[in-house]
Design a protein around this motif. Structure first.
Motif, PDB file in Angstrom:
ATOM      1  N   ILE A  61      -5.320  10.605 -10.335  1.00  0.00           N
ATOM      2  CA  ILE A  61      -4.225   9.656 -10.130  1.00  0.00           C
ATOM      3  C   ILE A  61      -3.960   8.941 -11.446  1.00  0.00           C
ATOM      4  O   ILE A  61      -4.891   8.522 -12.143  1.00  0.00           O
ATOM      5  N   VAL A  99      -3.441   3.635  -1.771  1.00  0.00           N
ATOM      6  CA  VAL A  99      -3.518   2.919  -3.048  1.00  0.00           C
ATOM      7  C   VAL A  99      -2.852   1.572  -2.836  1.00  0.00           C
ATOM      8  O   VAL A  99      -1.653   1.492  -2.555  1.00  0.00           O
ATOM      9  N   VAL A 107      -5.826  -3.186  -8.213  1.00  0.00           N
ATOM     10  CA  VAL A 107      -5.435  -1.918  -7.598  1.00  0.00           C
ATOM     11  C   VAL A 107      -6.683  -1.273  -7.022  1.00  0.00           C
ATOM     12  O   VAL A 107      -7.703  -1.143  -7.712  1.00  0.00           O
ATOM     13  N   THR A 117       0.821  -1.209   0.000  1.00  0.00           N
ATOM     14  CA  THR A 117       0.000   0.000   0.000  1.00  0.00           C
ATOM     15  C   THR A 117       0.855   1.258   0.000  1.00  0.00           C
ATOM     16  O   THR A 117       1.798   1.388   0.779  1.00  0.00           O
ATOM     17  N   ALA A 165      -7.964   2.205  -5.020  1.00  0.00           N
ATOM     18  CA  ALA A 165      -7.621   3.579  -4.660  1.00  0.00           C
ATOM     19  C   ALA A 165      -8.855   4.267  -4.099  1.00  0.00           C
ATOM     20  O   ALA A 165      -9.925   4.229  -4.719  1.00  0.00           O
ATOM     21  N   ASN A 166      -8.697   4.873  -2.939  1.00  0.00           N
ATOM     22  CA  ASN A 166      -9.817   5.586  -2.312  1.00  0.00           C
ATOM     23  C   ASN A 166     -11.015   4.668  -2.089  1.00  0.00           C
ATOM     24  O   ASN A 166     -12.164   5.083  -2.160  1.00  0.00           O
TER      25      ASN A 166
END
Length: 876
Positions: free
Chosen positions: A103, A165, A124, A90, A126-127
Motif C-alpha cells: 500500500i 485503512v 493512519v 475509513t 492499515a490492517n
C-alpha cells in the motif's frame, strides 16, 4: 496415448500456474486511486488513477484542489487533488485472503481551500497496524526537503477479504492525495540477524515499511520500468555514497544476458543487475578504504531489514572477488563471493540482513564493503548492484515521530522570515525601488542600468540595516544547509563548520599545503581566471590529475556564502551536464574549491575572444553545446527532488570538456526549494548584467523562468558571437538582448549573426533557433517556454541542420506522449559520477578588458573566470 496424456496434463499445470501468477500481479488485483478526484486521470507516466469515493465507508470527507502546483511536481495527478477528513474516515478495499499487499500513500502538503496542511496532524491505521501517528506531511516534507512524499508499506498476508485503512485527525484535519494497493508475492523469508549470525529472522508474516530503494551505480528507474506489476521506484545511489572515494560505476556489456535462474523476476528489475559500483582496479587504494553508503533519517527505535542485490557481469570464477559486508560497523557477511553464490556470470542474487540500530546512531544506517584478504582472491575489490531497506513492525506499529529540521535549516528559515518582514516594513522605499527597477528594465544603455541597479541595491541594503545574504529555502538532502556568517576578526569564515556532515563526507578535504603544492605556491603563471570569489588556478594533485583550484580573495565580500552553497550543491548533484566538485580546503583563513580540470575552457572564449579554435566551432557544434547546457539547466529545474534556480546563467558559466560536452558551472548564487507558495521567492537581485531577467529585477521575485531569460541571451550570444553587453557600440546595440530582438522582429537578424556561419548553415535551423531565443526573452515570465520546450526546439534545430531536406521532420514534430514520459524519466535521473571539469589550458595573452569583459562581472585572461558577480562586488 499415455505420453499425450502426460503432455496435456503438464500443459494444463503450467497454464494454471502461470494464470495464478498473473492473477497475483494483474491489474484486477490492484487499485490506483486519485483521492478527491471525480474522474479517471492519467499521471505523467500514463498510469490511470481512479476516483476513490466508492471505497469510503461512513464519512466520505470532502474533495479539495491544491491552490498552487509546486515546480517540483512532475505531474498534477495525483497531487493536485486531495480528500480532506475532519473526522475519522475509513477506506474498505476488496482483497484476496492470504495475499500480501503493497500500500502506498501519497501526500502533497499544500493549501486546499481554507485547509492549510501546516495545521494537519493525523494517524493512519492499515490492517490493524498504525503506519502513521501524529503525522505532519508539511513538517516531514520540509525536514526532508521534498515538495511531496510517498509512504510505502508491505502488509502481512491477510486472513479476510477486505482491507480497512482509517484516517484519524489528531489536530486540524487529515488528508491524502493518492492511494495504491497492489497484490504482491511474498518476497520476504529468512534473514540473518547481524551481530547474531546463528539466529535468523522470519519475515513472512511481518509488516514492513520501505525506507530506501536504491539502484547502485545506475540511474533512476521509474515505476513503469519496474519488474512485474509492482510499480516500485528505484533511485540512484549518489546521494548516499559517503566519503571522497566513490569507487567506479560499471555497466554490463550489451551481449551479457541477465539470467535469473531460480530467482523470481519480480525481486528486482533487470536494470538493477546491469549496473554496479565497485572499488576499482588499484589494490593498494582499495585496501585503504571502505566503499561506504550512509542512509539517514532512520528511527533508532526499530529494527531494519537490509536487502542487498548482487550480480557480477564481468567475472565468472569463484574467489576472483571476495569482500566483507559491514552494516552499522558490524560484520554482516565475512566473505561475500557473488560468483560462489550464483554459480556464474550474469546471474543475480540477493541477501537479507536484519539489524538493530545502536544508541547514538544519530538516525544513520551505514553500509560498507571492503576486500576480504583471508581467502587471497584474485582481485582485491568489492561490488554491489542494489540496496533496499525496510523498517520492521514493532508492537503493532510502524509509525515514528515527525523528523526534526536541521538546526541550520531552522536558522535559515528564520533568516528568510526576517528578511521578508524587513521587506514589508520597507514601505515606500520598496515601492520606489520597484519604480526605479521598472525604469531600468526599459533602458537600453548599460551605464544607466548599472547605476540604477547599484542604487537599488544600496537603498535596499540601508533599509535592511545590514548586509543581507539570503540563502536557499531548503537544503538538498537530509539535514543539509549553510549559513553565511563571517568572522569579525579576520573577514573570513570557518565556512566548513557550517557545512553538513553529509556534504563534507561527500567531498575530499584538502589541506592548504596540498593546495600550495598543487599550484606551485599559487604561482601567477598558473592563473586561468579571476572572479569575484578570487583567482582560479590550474593545478595538479595525486601525481598527475589536473584540477582547477579557486582560491578566495581576502578582500572579497562574497566568499563564505557562495563557498558553502557551491559545496552543498555540487556535493549532492551529479549530472552529465553539471560541473563536478572534487573537494575543498578551509584552513588558515583560506578557502579553496577544487574541480576537475576542463581542457576547453568556457563557451565564451570560443565564440568571440579570438581563440584559435573559433573556426572549429561550427553551427552544429554550437547547437550541441546549447543542448547540453539546456539539459543541465532542465535537470536543475525539474530533475532534482525540487526546483533549483541557477541565477547566473551565462557563457562563462558554460564549460567545455575535451569532447566539447557542455557543463553548467558556478552555483554560488543558486536558490533551491519546493516551497514557493506564490510561484516565486522574494529575494535580493543577484546575477550578471546583460543576462538579468528584467521581471526579476523589477519585482525582486525569482522563478525558474529567470534562468530561461538568461539562457535566451546565451542563445543569441552563440548565434551572433558578441558579448551580452558592449558599451562601445551605438546606444541601441549595447544590449544584445534588445538588439537581437529588434533585428528578429524587423526580419534583419541575418545581418548580425556570426560571419563565420554565413553560407555554412541551414537558415531554417537558424530561424528555429532564433524563434526559441526570442521566446526565452519574453517580458513576462509566464510567456517564456520551459527548459523542456527549449530542449525540444533546439534538438529540432539540430535536426534541421543535419537533415536539410526535411525527410524526418514530420516524425520530429509528432513527438509522442511516451517520448515525453521518457524525457521526464531521463531528467529525474541523478546520472552517476562522471569526469566533469573546470578551467582552461589556453594561454593568457589577451588583455582582461576586452569588450566582452568590460561590462562583465569578472576579469579574466584567455580563459574566462568561473565565478561571477555584479560589477560592484557587494551586489553579490
Amino acid at each position: 496415448m499415455r505420453i499425450k496424456t502426460h503432455i496435456v496434463f503438464f500443459i494444463s499445470f503450467v497454464s494454471v500456474f502461470l494464470n495464478g501468477l498473473h492473477a497475483a500481479n494483474s491489474d484486477s488485483d490492484s487499485l490506483i486511486l486519485g483521492c478527491g478526484s471525480e474522474n479517471e486521470a492519467k499521471d505523467a507516466d500514463g498510469r490511470k488513477w481512479q476516483p476513490d469515493s466508492k471505497y469510503l465507508t461512513g464519512s466520505k470527507g470532502s474533495p479539495a484542489q491544491a491552490q498552487y502546483q509546486d515546480p517540483a511536481l512532475l505531474s498534477e495527478v495525483p497531487y493536485m487533488k486531495a480528500r480532506i477528513f475532519t473526522s475519522n474516515a475509513t477506506y474498505k478495499f476488496p482483497v484476496k485472503p492470504k495475499q500480501r499487499y503493497i500500500i502506498r500513500l501519497y501526500f502533497y502538503p499544500a493549501v486546499y481551500g481554507s485547509n492549510n496542511a501546516e495545521q494537519s496532524y493525523f494517524a493512519v491505521i492499515a490492517n490493524g497496524i498504525t503506519v502513521l501517528q501524529n503525522f505532519s506531511a508539511s513538517i516531514t516534507c520540509k525536514a526532508l526537503t521534498q515538495a511531496y512524499i510517498m509512504r510505502e508499506y508491505f502488509l502481512a498476508p491477510l486472513n479476510k477479504d477486505s482491507l480497512e485503512v482509517t484516517f484519524s485527525p489528531s489536530a486540524g484535519f487529515a488528508f491524502v492525495n493518492g492511494i495504491e494497493l497492489i497484490g504482491t508475492p511474498d518476497m520476504f523469508g529468512s534473514a540473518t540477524i547481524v551481530g547474531a549470525s546463528d539466529q535468523t529472522f522470519d519475515g513472512k508474516s511481518t509488516n514492513l515499511q520501505t525506507m530506501f530503494r536504491v539502484n547502485i551505480g545506475g540511474q533512476f528507474i521509474s515505476p513503469t520500468n519496474d519488474s512485474g506489476a509492482l510499480s516500485r521506484t528505484w533511485y540512484d545511489d549518489f546521494a548516499y555514497v559517503f566519503g571522497a572515494q566513490l569507487g567506479v560505476t560499471n555497466e554490463a556489456a550489451k551481449d551479457v544476458k541477465i539470467d535469473y535462474k531460480d530467482m523470481p523476476g519480480y525481486i528486482a528489475p533487470v536494470d538493477i543487475y546491469k549496473t554496479s559500483r565497485s572499488m576499482g582496479e588499484k589494490k593498494d587504494i582499495n585496501l585503504s578504504y571502505n566503499l561506504t553508503w550512509v542512509f539517514n533519517q532512520v528511527d533508532p527505535k526499530f529494527m531494519y531489514l537490509v536487502r542487498l542485490h548482487f550480480c557480477d557481469f564481468y567475472l565468472s570464477k569463484t574467489n576472483q572477488i571476495v569482500f566483507t559486508v559491514y552494516i552499522n560497523n558490524q560484520t554482516a557477511e565475512a566473505e561475500a563471493d557473488v560468483i560462489g553464490w550464483t554459480g556464474g556470470k550474469g546471474v543475480p542474487t540477493y541477501r537479507d540482513y536484519v539489524v538493530a540500530l545502536k544508541d547514538g546512531s544519530d538516525g544513520n544506517l551505514w553500509l560498507a564493503l571492503h576486500p576480504a584478504t583471508k581467502s587471497r582472491p584474485e582481485f582485491y575489490d568489492a561490488l554491489i548492484n542494489g540496496v533496499e531497506i525496510f523498517k520492521l513492525e514493532q508492537g503493532k506499529t510502524l509509525a515514528g515521530p515527525n523528523p526534526n529540521p536541521s538546526e541550520m535549516l531552522a536558522k535559515d528559515q528564520e533568516r528568510e522570515r526576517s528578511f521578508e518582514n524587513q521587506q514589508q516594513q520597507g514601505g515606500s522605499g520598496t515601492n520606489k525601488a520597484h519604480v526605479i527597477g521598472g525604469a531600468a528594465g526599459g533602458a537600453a544603455a548599460f551605464g544607466i542600468v548599472a547605476a540604477l541597479c547599484i542604487a537599488v541595491y544600496q537603498r535596499k541594503k540601508k533599509a535592511l540595516g545590514t548586509e543581507t545574504h539570503t540563502s536557499s529555502w531548503l537544503p538538498l538532502y537530509g539535514n543539509s544547509h549553510t549559513s553565511g556568517t563571517k568572522s569579525t576578526i579576520s573577514g573570513k569564515s570557518t565556512a566548513s563548520s557550517h557545512l553538513t556532515t553529509a556534504a563534507q563526507g561527500r567531498c575530499r578535504r584538502f589541506s592548504f599545503i596540498e593546495m600550495k603544492q598543487a599550484t606551485k605556491s599559487f604561482d601567477e603563471s598558473n592563473v586561468i581566471g579571476v572572479g569575484g570569489f578570487g583567482k582560479v588556478y590550474k593545478g595538479v594533485i595525486d601525481a598527475g590529475t589536473k584540477v582547477a583550484i579557486k582560491r578566495s580573495n581576502p578582500q572579497s565580500e562574497q566568499g563564505v556564502h557562495e563557498f558553502q552553497t557551491e559545496i552543498e550543491m555540487l556535493s549532492e548533484l551529479r549530472h552529465k551536464h553539471l560541473v563536478s566538485l572534487i573537494g575543498f580546503c578551509d584552513e588558515d583563513n583560506e578557502m579553496c574549491l577544487v574541480y576537475d580540470f576542463m581542457s576547453r575552457g568556457t563557451l565564451r572564449e570560443h565564440l568571440y575572444k579570438g581563440n584559435k579554435s573559433q573556426a572549429q566551432l561550427s553551427w552544429k557544434k554550437r547547437l550541441e553545446i546549447c543542448i547540453g547546457a539546456a539539459k543541465g539547466l532542465h535537470y536543475l529545474h525539474t530533475g532534482a527532488r525540487w526546483t533549483i534556480i541557477h541565477r547566473d546563467v551565462k557563457t562563462t558559466n558554460i564549460l567545455l570538456d575535451e569532447n566539447w560536452e557542455a557543463k553548467v558551472s558556478d552555483f554560488g548564487l543558486s536558490k533551491t526549494g519546493p516551497n514557493m507558495d506564490n510561484g516565486h521567492v522574494s529575494t535580493v537581485v543577484k546575477g550578471s548584467f546583460g543576462y538579468l531577467d528584467p521581471e526579476y529585477f523589477r519585482r525582486q521575485q525569482l522563478t525558474e523562468k529567470s534562468d530561461v531569460y538568461s539562457f535566451g541571451v546565451v542563445l543569441f550570444e552563440a548565434l551572433c558571437a558578441r558579448p551580452a553587453l558592449n558599451p562601445s557600440l551605438p546606444k541601441e546595440q549595447v544590449s544584445l538582448a534588445d538588439w537581437a530582438l529588434h533585428c528578429q522582429r524587423k526580419g534583419t537578424l541575418e545581418d548580425i549573426i556570426d560571419p563565420h556561419l554565413k553560407g555554412k548553415v541551414n537558415m531554417e535551423s537558424i530561424k528555429k533557433f532564433a524563434d526559441t531565443a526570442e521566446k526565452c526573452l519574453s517580458d513576462a515570465g509566464t510567456d517564456r517556454p520551459t527548459l523542456n520546450d527549449i530542449l525540444w526546439n533546439l534538438e529540432f534545430a539540430l535536426q534541421l541542420q543535419d537533415d536539410p531536406d526535411g525527410s524526418n521532420h514530420s516524425s520530429r514534430r509528432a513527438r509522442s506522449d511516451s517520448d515525453d514520459a521518457h524525457l521526464r524519466n531521463q531528467n529525474m535521473m541523478a546520472i552517476h559520477y562522471s569526469n566533469l571539469s573546470l578551467g582552461s589550458e589556453s594561454d593568457l595573452n589577451e588583455e582582461s578588458n576586452n569588450n566582452n569583459n568590460t561590462n562583465s562581472n569578472e576579469t579574466t585572461g584567455d580563459s574566462s573566470a568561473i565565478f561571477s558577480q555584479i560589477v560592484n562586488p557587494k551586489g553579490r
